[in-house]
Scaffold this motif. Structure first.
Motif, PDB file in Angstrom:
ATOM      1  N   ALA A  16     -34.490   7.921 -17.598  1.00 33.09           N
ATOM      2  CA  ALA A  16     -33.659   7.998 -18.796  1.00 33.09           C
ATOM      3  C   ALA A  16     -33.163   6.617 -19.211  1.00 33.09           C
ATOM      4  CB  ALA A  16     -32.478   8.935 -18.541  1.00 33.09           C
ATOM      5  N   TYR A  17     -32.832   5.793 -18.232  1.00 35.13           N
ATOM      6  CA  TYR A  17     -32.343   4.441 -18.518  1.00 35.13           C
ATOM      7  C   TYR A  17     -33.418   3.610 -19.214  1.00 35.13           C
ATOM      8  CZ  TYR A  17     -30.724  -0.336 -17.653  1.00 35.13           C
ATOM      9  OH  TYR A  17     -30.356  -1.646 -17.806  1.00 35.13           O
ATOM     10  N   PHE A  18     -34.647   3.673 -18.751  1.00 38.37           N
ATOM     11  CA  PHE A  18     -35.713   2.876 -19.339  1.00 38.37           C
ATOM     12  C   PHE A  18     -36.156   3.402 -20.708  1.00 38.37           C
ATOM     13  CE2 PHE A  18     -37.090   1.396 -14.903  1.00 38.37           C
ATOM     14  CZ  PHE A  18     -36.476   0.167 -15.070  1.00 38.37           C
ATOM     15  N   GLU A  19     -36.096   4.701 -20.904  1.00 36.07           N
ATOM     16  CA  GLU A  19     -36.680   5.291 -22.108  1.00 36.07           C
ATOM     17  C   GLU A  19     -35.697   5.435 -23.262  1.00 36.07           C
ATOM     18  OE1 GLU A  19     -38.578   8.979 -21.171  1.00 36.07           O
ATOM     19  OE2 GLU A  19     -40.348   7.994 -20.335  1.00 36.07           O
ATOM     20  N   THR A  20     -34.397   5.435 -22.992  1.00 38.70           N
ATOM     21  CA  THR A  20     -33.424   5.796 -24.026  1.00 38.70           C
ATOM     22  C   THR A  20     -32.331   4.741 -24.137  1.00 38.70           C
ATOM     23  OG1 THR A  20     -33.795   8.097 -23.363  1.00 38.70           O
ATOM     24  CG2 THR A  20     -31.968   7.668 -24.881  1.00 38.70           C
ATOM     25  N   SER A  21     -32.261   4.095 -25.289  1.00 40.54           N
ATOM     26  CA  SER A  21     -31.236   3.068 -25.489  1.00 40.54           C
ATOM     27  C   SER A  21     -29.835   3.671 -25.455  1.00 40.54           C
ATOM     28  CB  SER A  21     -31.464   2.348 -26.817  1.00 40.54           C
ATOM     29  OG  SER A  21     -31.419   3.265 -27.909  1.00 40.54           O
ATOM     30  N   PHE A 126     -40.262  -8.052  -9.760  1.00 45.25           N
ATOM     31  CA  PHE A 126     -39.205  -7.828 -10.736  1.00 45.25           C
ATOM     32  C   PHE A 126     -39.466  -6.506 -11.451  1.00 45.25           C
ATOM     33  CE2 PHE A 126     -38.358 -12.332 -10.333  1.00 45.25           C
ATOM     34  CZ  PHE A 126     -37.031 -12.486 -10.703  1.00 45.25           C
ATOM     35  N   LEU A 127     -38.407  -5.784 -11.778  1.00 46.74           N
ATOM     36  CA  LEU A 127     -38.504  -4.561 -12.586  1.00 46.74           C
ATOM     37  C   LEU A 127     -37.442  -4.657 -13.664  1.00 46.74           C
ATOM     38  CD1 LEU A 127     -39.625  -1.721 -13.134  1.00 46.74           C
ATOM     39  CD2 LEU A 127     -37.923  -0.841 -11.505  1.00 46.74           C
ATOM     40  N   THR A 128     -37.877  -4.747 -14.928  1.00 47.62           N
ATOM     41  CA  THR A 128     -36.943  -4.946 -16.030  1.00 47.62           C
ATOM     42  C   THR A 128     -37.253  -3.992 -17.171  1.00 47.62           C
ATOM     43  OG1 THR A 128     -38.377  -6.686 -16.931  1.00 47.62           O
ATOM     44  CG2 THR A 128     -36.560  -7.378 -15.492  1.00 47.62           C
ATOM     45  N   PRO A 129     -36.248  -3.678 -17.997  1.00 50.38           N
ATOM     46  CA  PRO A 129     -36.501  -2.841 -19.177  1.00 50.38           C
ATOM     47  C   PRO A 129     -37.339  -3.596 -20.204  1.00 50.38           C
ATOM     48  CG  PRO A 129     -34.157  -2.916 -18.630  1.00 50.38           C
ATOM     49  CD  PRO A 129     -34.823  -3.998 -17.837  1.00 50.38           C
ATOM     50  N   SER A 131     -38.446  -3.698 -24.419  1.00 54.51           N
ATOM     51  CA  SER A 131     -37.774  -3.409 -25.681  1.00 54.51           C
ATOM     52  C   SER A 131     -38.766  -2.761 -26.652  1.00 54.51           C
ATOM     53  CB  SER A 131     -37.229  -4.701 -26.287  1.00 54.51           C
ATOM     54  OG  SER A 131     -36.572  -4.455 -27.496  1.00 54.51           O
ATOM     55  N   PRO A 132     -38.402  -1.660 -27.328  1.00 61.10           N
ATOM     56  CA  PRO A 132     -37.094  -0.988 -27.265  1.00 61.10           C
ATOM     57  C   PRO A 132     -36.982   0.032 -26.120  1.00 61.10           C
ATOM     58  CG  PRO A 132     -38.477   0.076 -28.890  1.00 61.10           C
ATOM     59  CD  PRO A 132     -39.281  -1.081 -28.349  1.00 61.10           C
ATOM     60  N   SER A 133     -38.108   0.387 -25.507  1.00 63.84           N
ATOM     61  CA  SER A 133     -38.064   1.338 -24.399  1.00 63.84           C
ATOM     62  C   SER A 133     -39.188   1.027 -23.427  1.00 63.84           C
ATOM     63  CB  SER A 133     -38.181   2.778 -24.905  1.00 63.84           C
ATOM     64  OG  SER A 133     -39.458   3.003 -25.483  1.00 63.84           O
ATOM     65  N   GLY A 134     -39.115   1.641 -22.255  1.00 65.59           N
ATOM     66  CA  GLY A 134     -40.135   1.404 -21.237  1.00 65.59           C
ATOM     67  C   GLY A 134     -39.678   0.362 -20.236  1.00 65.59           C
ATOM     68  N   SER A 135     -40.628  -0.091 -19.416  1.00 71.95           N
ATOM     69  CA  SER A 135     -40.290  -1.031 -18.348  1.00 71.95           C
ATOM     70  C   SER A 135     -41.444  -2.001 -18.118  1.00 71.95           C
ATOM     71  CB  SER A 135     -39.983  -0.280 -17.049  1.00 71.95           C
ATOM     72  OG  SER A 135     -41.081   0.534 -16.666  1.00 71.95           O
ATOM     73  N   GLU A 136     -41.121  -3.110 -17.474  1.00 71.97           N
ATOM     74  CA  GLU A 136     -42.098  -4.135 -17.143  1.00 71.97           C
ATOM     75  C   GLU A 136     -41.965  -4.490 -15.673  1.00 71.97           C
ATOM     76  OE1 GLU A 136     -43.086  -7.979 -19.507  1.00 71.97           O
ATOM     77  OE2 GLU A 136     -41.799  -8.638 -17.862  1.00 71.97           O
ATOM     78  N   ILE A 137     -43.104  -4.681 -15.017  1.00 72.69           N
ATOM     79  CA  ILE A 137     -43.131  -5.167 -13.645  1.00 72.69           C
ATOM     80  C   ILE A 137     -43.709  -6.575 -13.646  1.00 72.69           C
ATOM     81  CG2 ILE A 137     -44.267  -4.936 -11.383  1.00 72.69           C
ATOM     82  CD1 ILE A 137     -44.083  -1.916 -11.700  1.00 72.69           C
ATOM     83  N   GLU A 138     -43.047  -7.466 -12.941  1.00 72.25           N
ATOM     84  CA  GLU A 138     -43.561  -8.815 -12.743  1.00 72.25           C
ATOM     85  C   GLU A 138     -43.692  -9.084 -11.251  1.00 72.25           C
ATOM     86  OE1 GLU A 138     -41.802 -13.268 -12.867  1.00 72.25           O
ATOM     87  OE2 GLU A 138     -41.654 -12.190 -14.769  1.00 72.25           O
ATOM     88  N   LEU A 139     -44.855  -9.539 -10.836  1.00 69.56           N
ATOM     89  CA  LEU A 139     -45.093  -9.930  -9.456  1.00 69.56           C
ATOM     90  C   LEU A 139     -45.073 -11.448  -9.365  1.00 69.56           C
ATOM     91  CD1 LEU A 139     -48.144  -7.610  -8.632  1.00 69.56           C
ATOM     92  CD2 LEU A 139     -45.703  -7.092  -8.384  1.00 69.56           C
ATOM     93  N   GLY A 140     -44.692 -11.944  -8.208  1.00 68.24           N
ATOM     94  CA  GLY A 140     -44.702 -13.389  -8.007  1.00 68.24           C
ATOM     95  C   GLY A 140     -44.956 -13.733  -6.558  1.00 68.24           C
ATOM     96  N   CYS A 141     -45.502 -14.909  -6.324  1.00 69.85           N
ATOM     97  CA  CYS A 141     -45.731 -15.351  -4.945  1.00 69.85           C
ATOM     98  C   CYS A 141     -45.679 -16.871  -4.875  1.00 69.85           C
ATOM     99  CB  CYS A 141     -47.074 -14.838  -4.411  1.00 69.85           C
ATOM    100  SG  CYS A 141     -48.525 -15.441  -5.273  1.00 69.85           S
TER     101      CYS A 141
END
Length: 204
Positions: A16-21, A126-129, A131-141
């Motif tokens: 709900a947090y990721f999908e709904t502003s 990383f896991l971040t919202p 815009s305007p909805s959904g989420s993004e994953i970022e990997l790093g090493c």
């Protein structure tokens, strides 16, 4: 080609947090700072509603921290023989499991040591919202030997880019969601390429 990870679903509060502003904004406000409201300004019912909202926001925060941990272990493969988890550094407050810290930092990291070669590999997610909805994953090493950062901009695994701030590699993409859950395959495949690159680098 790596095996496709089993279906993974966000916990209900996080979905709900990721999908709904309309959910994201009040959760962010409730978790951002200490409240200065005084009970005299509210009715009994309003105070009860306020604390219910605080509880829901806190649940979202804890679900987020747990999801960071789960996703890291779903996506990153083992580095292989000889690599051991790095000792915990109590002075590094940013790596604590405290859900408040994980919520604020928005990432989960584990580090591993290859002691015979004095190497340390740092792998994060990383896991971040979005815009305007959904989420993004970022990997790093990153790969470090003593005080020397070993990874270089000119040679990177396919699909990865150079992370100047951390002197390492990064891979980021929006998360595709369906009825079958999150599609983690692109991230698992990217993580596998990075780990293979590190293994080849170490053998040189």
């Amino acid at each position: 080609m790596t095996a496709k990870p089993a279906p993974f679903h966000y916990r209900e509060s996080l979905q709900a947090y990721f999908e709904t502003s309309e959910v994201r904004f009040p959760v962010d406000q409730l978790l951002a700072k200490k409240m200065s409201f005084v009970p005299q300004a509210f009715t009994v019912g309003e105070v009860a509603d306020f604390y219910k909202a605080c509880l829901a926001a806190r649940q979202t925060q804890i679900d987020y921290a747990q999801t960071l941990f789960d996703l890291w272990h779903r996506i990153w493969p083992d580095l292989g023989a000889g690599w051991d988890p790095a000792p915990y550094d109590p002075g590094d407050k940013e790596l604590t499991l405290d859900p408040q810290v994980r919520w604020e930092q928005q990432y989960f990291q584990r580090s591993f040591d290859l002691k015979p070669k004095r190497l340390r590999a740092n792998l994060w997610l990383f896991l971040t919202p979005s815009s305007p909805s959904g989420s993004e994953i970022e990997l790093g090493c990153t790969l470090v030997q003593g005080t020397k950062w070993l990874l270089k901009k000119g040679s990177m695994p396919d699909g990865w880019s150079w992370d100047k701030d951390n002197e390492g590699f990064q891979f980021a993409a929006d998360v595709a969601v369906s009825d079958n859950g999150l599609d983690l395959a692109p991230f698992a495949e990217a993580a596998h390429r990075a780990v293979s690159f590190i293994a080849d680098f170490v053998r040189q």
